[in-house]
Design a protein around this motif. Sequence first.
Motif, PDB file in Angstrom:
ATOM      1  N   SER A 181      55.322  57.909 -12.621  1.00  0.00           N
ATOM      2  CA  SER A 181      55.721  58.315 -12.146  1.00  0.00           C
ATOM      3  C   SER A 181      56.967  58.600 -11.548  1.00  0.00           C
ATOM      4  O   SER A 181      57.812  57.321 -11.461  1.00  0.00           O
ATOM      5  N   GLY A 182      57.361  59.767 -11.957  1.00  0.00           N
ATOM      6  CA  GLY A 182      58.618  60.290 -11.701  1.00  0.00           C
ATOM      7  C   GLY A 182      59.670  60.609 -13.088  1.00  0.00           C
ATOM      8  O   GLY A 182      60.962  60.170 -13.474  1.00  0.00           O
ATOM      9  N   LEU A 183      58.666  60.032 -14.391  1.00  0.00           N
ATOM     10  CA  LEU A 183      59.205  60.342 -15.336  1.00  0.00           C
ATOM     11  C   LEU A 183      60.034  60.887 -16.266  1.00  0.00           C
ATOM     12  O   LEU A 183      60.966  60.846 -16.718  1.00  0.00           O
ATOM     13  N   GLU A 184      59.086  62.494 -15.746  1.00  0.00           N
ATOM     14  CA  GLU A 184      59.713  63.786 -15.630  1.00  0.00           C
ATOM     15  C   GLU A 184      61.604  63.950 -15.427  1.00  0.00           C
ATOM     16  O   GLU A 184      62.676  64.092 -16.232  1.00  0.00           O
ATOM     17  N   THR A 185      61.747  63.115 -14.285  1.00  0.00           N
ATOM     18  CA  THR A 185      63.543  62.934 -13.712  1.00  0.00           C
ATOM     19  C   THR A 185      64.277  61.840 -13.985  1.00  0.00           C
ATOM     20  O   THR A 185      65.263  62.376 -14.662  1.00  0.00           O
ATOM     21  N   LEU A 186      63.595  61.322 -15.228  1.00  0.00           N
ATOM     22  CA  LEU A 186      64.405  60.064 -15.983  1.00  0.00           C
ATOM     23  C   LEU A 186      64.969  60.236 -16.597  1.00  0.00           C
ATOM     24  O   LEU A 186      65.744  60.180 -17.186  1.00  0.00           O
ATOM     25  N   LYS A 187      64.010  61.016 -17.413  1.00  0.00           N
ATOM     26  CA  LYS A 187      64.381  61.693 -18.324  1.00  0.00           C
ATOM     27  C   LYS A 187      65.455  62.545 -18.497  1.00  0.00           C
ATOM     28  O   LYS A 187      65.942  62.685 -19.563  1.00  0.00           O
ATOM     29  N   HIS A 188      65.934  63.503 -17.304  1.00  0.00           N
ATOM     30  CA  HIS A 188      67.490  63.674 -17.526  1.00  0.00           C
ATOM     31  C   HIS A 188      68.525  63.349 -17.130  1.00  0.00           C
ATOM     32  O   HIS A 188      69.714  64.357 -17.204  1.00  0.00           O
ATOM     33  N   ILE A 189      68.383  61.744 -17.084  1.00  0.00           N
ATOM     34  CA  ILE A 189      69.114  61.415 -15.922  1.00  0.00           C
ATOM     35  C   ILE A 189      70.003  60.635 -17.492  1.00  0.00           C
ATOM     36  O   ILE A 189      69.760  61.362 -17.962  1.00  0.00           O
ATOM     37  N   GLY A 190      71.707  60.683 -17.676  1.00  0.00           N
ATOM     38  CA  GLY A 190      72.727  60.267 -18.703  1.00  0.00           C
ATOM     39  C   GLY A 190      72.476  59.059 -18.900  1.00  0.00           C
ATOM     40  O   GLY A 190      72.889  58.004 -17.636  1.00  0.00           O
ATOM     41  N   LYS A 191      73.402  58.585 -19.120  1.00  0.00           N
ATOM     42  CA  LYS A 191      73.888  57.717 -20.170  1.00  0.00           C
ATOM     43  C   LYS A 191      75.204  57.253 -18.947  1.00  0.00           C
ATOM     44  O   LYS A 191      75.995  58.275 -17.852  1.00  0.00           O
ATOM     45  N   GLU A 192      75.356  55.806 -18.482  1.00  0.00           N
ATOM     46  CA  GLU A 192      76.362  55.583 -16.311  1.00  0.00           C
ATOM     47  C   GLU A 192      75.819  55.854 -16.043  1.00  0.00           C
ATOM     48  O   GLU A 192      76.365  56.058 -15.165  1.00  0.00           O
ATOM     49  N   THR A 193      74.451  56.337 -15.384  1.00  0.00           N
ATOM     50  CA  THR A 193      73.763  56.483 -14.635  1.00  0.00           C
ATOM     51  C   THR A 193      73.677  55.227 -13.985  1.00  0.00           C
ATOM     52  O   THR A 193      73.509  54.306 -15.057  1.00  0.00           O
ATOM     53  N   VAL A 194      73.517  55.212 -12.278  1.00  0.00           N
ATOM     54  CA  VAL A 194      73.182  53.414 -11.610  1.00  0.00           C
ATOM     55  C   VAL A 194      71.681  53.412 -11.777  1.00  0.00           C
ATOM     56  O   VAL A 194      71.231  53.936 -10.785  1.00  0.00           O
ATOM     57  N   LEU A 195      71.105  52.449 -12.593  1.00  0.00           N
ATOM     58  CA  LEU A 195      69.924  52.230 -11.676  1.00  0.00           C
ATOM     59  C   LEU A 195      69.388  50.597 -11.294  1.00  0.00           C
ATOM     60  O   LEU A 195      70.747  50.063 -11.454  1.00  0.00           O
ATOM     61  N   ALA A 196      68.310  50.878 -10.150  1.00  0.00           N
ATOM     62  CA  ALA A 196      67.537  49.767  -9.953  1.00  0.00           C
ATOM     63  C   ALA A 196      66.247  49.568 -10.400  1.00  0.00           C
ATOM     64  O   ALA A 196      65.980  50.400 -10.323  1.00  0.00           O
ATOM     65  N   VAL A 197      66.551  49.106 -11.090  1.00  0.00           N
ATOM     66  CA  VAL A 197      64.695  48.588 -11.606  1.00  0.00           C
ATOM     67  C   VAL A 197      64.132  47.284 -11.169  1.00  0.00           C
ATOM     68  O   VAL A 197      64.628  46.200 -11.345  1.00  0.00           O
ATOM     69  N   SER A 198      63.128  46.865 -10.746  1.00  0.00           N
ATOM     70  CA  SER A 198      61.596  45.824 -10.919  1.00  0.00           C
ATOM     71  C   SER A 198      60.868  46.208 -12.185  1.00  0.00           C
ATOM     72  O   SER A 198      60.302  47.419 -11.821  1.00  0.00           O
TER      73      SER A 198
END
Length: 582
Positions: free
Chosen positions: A61-78
């Motif tokens: 869920s939220g994949l569509e938003t993620l597809k629009h992020i660019g390089k050097e965006t900061v993420l926290a991933v589990s």
Amino acid sequence: MAEKKVLKREFFCGEIREQHIGHVVSVYGWVNTMRELGGLTFIDLRDREGLLQIVINETFSGLETLKHIGKETVLAVSGRVVERAKANLDLPSGRVEVIAESIEILAISEVPPFVPENRSHVSEELRFKYRYIDLRNLAMQQNFKLRSKVNLLARNFLDKEGFLDIETPMLTNATPEGARDYLVPSRIYKGKMFALPQSPQQFKQLLMVAGFERYFQITRCFRDEDLRADRQPEFTQIDIEMSFAEHDELFAIIEQLVREIFALRGHHVVLPFRRLPYREAMEKYGSDKPDLRIPYQIRDFSAEAGTWNSDLLNGALASGAKVKGLVIPDAASFSRKQLDEINETGKKLGGKGVIWMKKSDDGFKASLKIAAETIAAFYNKREIDSGALVLLVADSEAPALSLAGKLREFLGKKFQEKNKLEFLWVTDFPLFFYNEEEKRLDSNHHPFTAPSPEDIPLLDSQPLAVKAIAYDLVLNGVEIGGGSKRIHDIAMQKKVFQMLNLVDKEIEEKFGFFLNALKFGAPPHLGIALGFDRLLMLLTGEDSIREIIAFPKTTSSLCLLTGSPAAVSQRQLDELGIAIKK
Ligand code: ASP
């Protein structure tokens, strides 16, 4: 978008390995790359330890938003660590990947001016302006990890050896190390200035007078001079001073320290280091910081040259010139064009020209008219391999050695293996040199350096022949340290100041406080400073110290990131009592 809150980070991205398979991990990092393949989205997430592949399923869920992020965006991933179907062996974490269970966008990034992995294709101007992006490059992160480790190792090592870390002032008086000072105007005492230290030299000596016996400091020094690849206006030294010791003891400590530092990169440094008196270094290598990886030395062919029937050489020899030569292995096949280029290089390096001799298919030849049999006999007598190229320069001794030394280094580049470490102590420097511009003696090292006791009688009659107890540490042609035994006798210190053409009033004004200290029980002492940045440059194999200084200046002394040096307000100038000349 988070399906569940990201857990506390336990691992860096670059640390995840097979042993974590099956575990749910949380990582933080910057989007290095992102791509879609067969319905899945892949992100290479980067932190200071490396890259980790994150896999996002179609149903996330939220994949569509993620597809629009660019390089050097900061993420926290589990997510759960799984084995990759197809390992990427170029990546330390390449056998595994993380199936994302939750992703939080912590900070978005505008399109960056460049991406860290491409830094080598980007101009230095752009990299320095956006240095924080440049520093995200993984090789740069490694450089600074190593810098931190070397710093800590040096501190622990010197602590173990009984050296005390004592800070000395940054706002101080001039310290004569041969460069211009950076001055800091005083607001309270208008018209007076502090100088930023060119080194802590006088303070560390005062700490010896104060009885600390062993001092060190990893400290910043400031010198306003023309910059080069291994120079910056502010740089770091491992600064050391010790009492009641001779240089053998200091050398042993430094050698051990250097050995431990290089072991951090898996190098085995062989001790003790070679030692070479300055005079011999100049004769054999034409340099006081020779690169010993180059397998040939300068040889004197003056005696033979006189028998070659060359008007040019005979004329030069008659007017006192020396003929210095280099025997370059396996270089007889150099083309005419290459030899012409060497001659041109010799001229650019300040010489009159370079003579060559070699054996071609049709016999021995030279760029001067010398009979083939004469050259053959010379090769034979001096045991020169017929595949070698001989280069000759004819001039008075010092310029001939200097040019031969520069040619040696220029042509020796192909021998300069990065992994080979050739350490060398150059010792017995002359105490003074003659400063042509100012028509006076000048200190080779600094005015606190002690003359060799056996040369003290020459101080008045032949000052330029007086050797100092001064030494440089050289690695692969780079000076990485220098120091000396100090004068601890007030009469000798005054004499040296006077020999440098300082008048009593000046001595009193500039060094009165220091001379005073020599009146109250100054112990014999000596010291050294190691160039921390240069050491790191060589340890990391970088070509410039700018690669191991987080926020360096350009070669024209600018900080492109902050825009310094910058204009200041009229109010600030007024407070300081300063008017800027137009
Ligand atoms: N102060 C000297 C320098 O900075 C080092 C030393 O003599 O200890 O080069």
